[in-house]
Scaffold this active site. Structure first.
Site, short mmCIF file in Angstrom:
data_model
loop_
_atom_site.label_atom_id
_atom_site.label_comp_id
_atom_site.label_asym_id
_atom_site.label_seq_id
_atom_site.Cartn_x
_atom_site.Cartn_y
_atom_site.Cartn_z
N CYS A 221 0.83 -1.22 0.00
CA CYS A 221 0.00 0.00 0.00
C CYS A 221 0.86 1.26 0.00
CB CYS A 221 -0.89 0.04 1.24
SG CYS A 221 -1.97 -1.37 1.45
N HIS B 69 0.78 13.86 -7.60
CA HIS B 69 0.01 15.10 -7.51
C HIS B 69 -1.36 14.98 -8.18
CE1 HIS B 69 -0.49 19.02 -6.17
NE2 HIS B 69 0.32 19.71 -6.96
N ASP C 190 -2.80 16.63 -2.96
CA ASP C 190 -2.42 18.04 -3.03
C ASP C 190 -1.22 18.32 -2.13
OD1 ASP C 190 -4.49 18.57 -4.78
OD2 ASP C 190 -5.91 19.04 -3.18
#
Length: 553
Positions: A470, A526, A530
């Protein structure tokens, strides 16, 4: 009168006891000159043995798995007498009339009654079942590939599925053309003779004669076209790229000819054989074709389609470095050959942003040393605490524990916490994964981390050891450096880089005190995260590492 001819193994040179890995024909098959009969495999290459005669296979005297030598008898072929129709040169043979999915009205005259008729063809759709053919003694045979999907329009003999037994692999073709409307198998299943594979809408041509008014014998037949769903030959054929030397097909081939060993190599490399152009007879794919395909794909400039760019990267020019001094060429390791293109793709496909931060781990380090002084059979490293802190931070900021869907329209939020740890090995960087790290204590993680690191350095990691991650941690703390930009390990959306901790003076409001500071480098995608989220994540992580009591809250 027909004659029987023997076909023998050709001269194999110095090769002895060569493995026979595939038989491409069966008794009763009609073959043409140069059609492949069997496939042999030596230590260096695989080769097809073709027939020298056109005729009917009457007897096969070899089996898959046999070891054969030059001059061994393969099969017997019945060849028709030269006076028979089969010996008519191809260019002089009458062309077979092709059936067209249309209504054809042809006016003709009955010689005896002089009555006039219209021959009319109509189309009827019938749903037919396709089942697994007789597999002989083989039971619970593996389905290793499904080559069609619901909605596909296929032709007769189009490959539907590929089966693999202990001795060979085989394609099951469609016995007729039509539209696949239902599939009952998937890759990984085990099936037996008679099992249902698919349901296909089959088109049937019904021909009738009906009386018609007076006609002219010279009248041209009237063809009334219907909307046909049958694929044309051009649609079924796989076309290659403009470069004739390319091994990459632009359209997936309807049928794939390859030996089991070649199919095994293709699976290991993740290659879809339907897009590989074979170099042997009848387009049969060899091991060298797989290698050339992989090499071509790796060297292909990145296209705008896959990465969202409107340009391709310029191709690197070959430079002869020996012109400037003495050189020595060292081949990349297998890990480097695989990971290099993967990292390159990840870096280009994701807009990387890296957030830098620092964590005060003075108290953590004091606690770690105290526990190690009384611990038995295990050792707590700083990385153990970092793993637990990362898990807690992921629970607080779940967007970092996600993956972006292939179409970039959804976030797949994960409710499990598997942490990958980059390990430096003699063969290159490997990333084993600690599963369910949220459910394990410090000691359990320390023992598992040590075991996985040892397996990585010994080259004994399995694919299962490196799957399901993950979030990844790349620690250079034991080597040095301050900050760096780690590359995200797709399909994850973030990665944490950890550098070497060092003593720094930290002002506490009254005076400066020496504190142990750990540099953190967080790279994130991105498209998903953010900058503000990135800063919040590293702030949370720094707080957790500064006071590990927070890990229990």
């Amino acid at each position: 009168m027909a004659k029987i001819y023997d076909i023998f193994i050709p001269d194999l040179g110095s090769d002895k006891d060569v493995d026979l890995i595939d038989i491409m024909v069966k008794v009763g098959d009609k073959v043409e000159v140069e059609d492949g009969l069997i496939t042999l495999e030596t230590e260096k290459a695989s080769m097809d043995v073709p027939t020298e005669y056109a005729g009917i296979i009457k007897e096969i005297l070899v089996n898959v798995g046999d070891k054969v030598n030059s001059g061994d008898l393969i099969a017997r072929v019945e060849v028709a007498d030269e006076s028979s129709e089969d010996k008519i040169p191809k260019e002089e043979k009458p062309k077979e009339e092709k059936k067209v999915e249309s209504t054809i009205q042809v006016e003709e005259q009955n010689d005896q009654t002089s009555k006039q008729f219209v021959k009319e063809q109509s189309i009827k759709s019938v749903v037919e079942e396709v089942r697994v053919p007789d597999l002989g003694a083989d039971k619970d045979v593996d389905v290793i590939d499904v080559m069609v999907k619901v909605g596909d329009i296929i032709g007769m003999d189009y490959g539907l599925i590929t089966l693999e037994t202990e001795k060979a692999s085989m394609d099951v073709p469609a016995p007729f053309g039509g539209e696949v409307i239902e599939l009952f198998v998937e890759a990984g299943m085990k099936i037996n003779s008679g099992d249902l594979i698919a349901k296909i809408i089959k088109t049937v041509v019904i021909e009738n004669k009906v009386p018609t008014p007076a006609f002219k014998t010279s009248q041209t037949p009237t063809i009334v076209e219907k909307n046909s769903t049958r694929p044309t030959l051009q649609e079924l054929a796989a076309s290659s790229t403009e470069n004739k030397n390319s091994k990459v097909l632009t359209k997936k081939a309807a049928k794939v000819y390859a030996s089991p060993s070649v199919r095994k190599i293709a699976r290991e490399f993740g290659v879809d054989l339907g897009f590989v152009k074979g170099s042997a007879t009848k387009g049969r794919i060899l091991k060298d074709d797989i290698k050339a395909y992989v090499k071509e794909q790796l060297n292909k400039p990145s296209s705008g389609t896959g990465l969202g760019f409107g340009f391709n990267l310029p191709e690197a020019k070959e430079i002869d470095f020996s012109l400037f001094g003495e050189i020595n060429k060292v081949e990349l390791t297998r890990v480097q050959k695989v990971s290099g293109p993967f990292l390159h793709k990840n870096y280009l496909a994701m807009p990387h942003v890296t957030q830098f931060d620092e964590a005060d781990i003075t108290n953590l380090e004091e606690f770690r040393k105290e526990q190690n002084s009384i611990a038995k059979d295990f050792k707590l490293s700083p990385l153990v605490f970092i793993i637990k802190a990362v898990v807690k931070a992921l629970q607080i900021h779940p967007k970092f524990n996600s993956s972006l869907s292939v179409d970039s329209q959804e976030l797949i939020m994960k409710k499990y916490f598997n942490i990958g740890v980059a390990v430096d090995t003699p063969n290159g960087l490997l990333v084993p994964v600690i599963k369910d790290a949220d459910k394990k204590g410090f000691k359990e993680i320390a023992l598992e981390l040590a075991a996985l690191s040892e397996k990585a350095r010994d080259g004994k990691l399995t694919s299962a050891d490196m799957q399901g991650g993950c979030f990844t941690i790349s620690s250079l703390g034991g080597i040095g450096g301050t900050y760096f930009t780690p590359i995200i390990n797709a399909p994850e959306v973030a990665i944490l880089g950890v550098s070497k901790s060092q003593i720094k003076p930290v002002f506490n409001g009254k005076k400066f005190k020496p504190r142990l500071i750990l540099p953190l480098s967080l790279s994130y995608d991105h498209k998903v995260i953010d900058g503000a989220d990135g800063a919040r994540f590293t702030t949370t992580l720094a707080e957790l590492l500064s006071d590990i009591r927070l890990l229990n809250l």
